[in-house]
Design a protein around this motif. Sequence first.
Motif, PDB file in Angstrom:
ATOM      1  N   ASP A   1     -16.709   4.617  -2.383  1.00  4.13           N
ATOM      2  CA  ASP A   1     -17.533   3.405  -2.345  1.00  4.13           C
ATOM      3  C   ASP A   1     -17.281   2.460  -3.506  1.00  4.13           C
TER       4      ASP A   1
ATOM      5  N   LEU B   1     -25.483  -2.255  -0.846  1.00  6.76           N
ATOM      6  CA  LEU B   1     -24.888  -0.974  -0.459  1.00  6.76           C
ATOM      7  C   LEU B   1     -25.417  -0.487   0.886  1.00  6.76           C
TER       8      LEU B   1
ATOM      9  N   TYR C   1     -23.540  -2.423   3.366  1.00  6.22           N
ATOM     10  CA  TYR C   1     -22.138  -1.993   3.289  1.00  6.22           C
ATOM     11  C   TYR C   1     -21.930  -0.687   4.058  1.00  6.22           C
TER      12      TYR C   1
END
Length: 240
Positions: free
Chosen positions: A110, A200, A203
Motif C-alpha cells: 500500500d 485509504l 483506495y
Amino acid sequence: MEAKKFIRVMVWELPVRLFHWLNVLAIIVLCITGFLIANPPALLSNAEATNLHSFGIVRFIHFVAAYIFLFIMIMRIYWSFVGNQFASWRAFWPFSKKNWNNFWHVVKIDVMLLNEDHPNVKDISVGHNSVATLSYLVMFFIALTQIFTGFALYADTSGWWFPKLFSWVIPLFGGDFMVRTIHHIAMWTFILFSLVHVYLVFYHDWLEGRGEVSSMFGGFKFVREDRIKHHENIPKESKK
C-alpha cells in the motif's frame, strides 16, 4: 483468467457502525466549534453584550459533542470485550508475529506500491489490517489526550463534578497556554488522520473491490472463499 469466488461476511456489527458514524459527527462538530473558540470571529451588533449568547451557544455545542465523544469511547471499549473478533481488543494487539508480518505486507503493497511475485492469500485482512490497527491504537491515546486536556480547560467554568476531576491537568503542564496548545495540536492530528483514513478506505475499495466503503453502512465485506479457509475464527453464520 481464473474467477475468484467471494462470500459475504458480516465484519462490522451494528454497534460498531453506529459508534463510527457518531464519532465522525462528533469530531466534525468539535473541530468546527473548536476553531471558533480558539479564534472567535468579530460580531458587530447594536444589542447589549449581556443579551448576546452566540458564543455561549458555540461553547455549549462543543461541550455536548465532547460528552458524546467520551460516551462513544467508553461504549467502544466495552464492545471490544463483547463484540465479534473484528471488534475485539485482541484485533488491536500489535505484539504478535502474525500482525507484524501483515504490517510489513501492507507497507510494501500500500505504501511502497510494490508487487509480489507469489502473493499469499493469508496476508489479506478480513477486518482491519495491522497498519490500521496500529494507527487506531495511536489515535486512541490521542483521543485520551483530547479528553483530558479538553475537560481540564472546561473544569474552571463548569459547575458539575465530572469536569473538575481533570483540574489537575493544567497545573501538571504549567498553565492553560500549554494545555490549549496540546489540545489544538491533537485536533490537527485528528484532521490529518481523517484525511488519510478516508483516502485509504476509498483506495482499498477501488483496489480490492471487497466493499470497504459499503461495509461501514451494511456491515458486510466480500471475502475470497480461499481466504476464509485460512481464517478459521469466522463463524459460519456470518458467511452469506
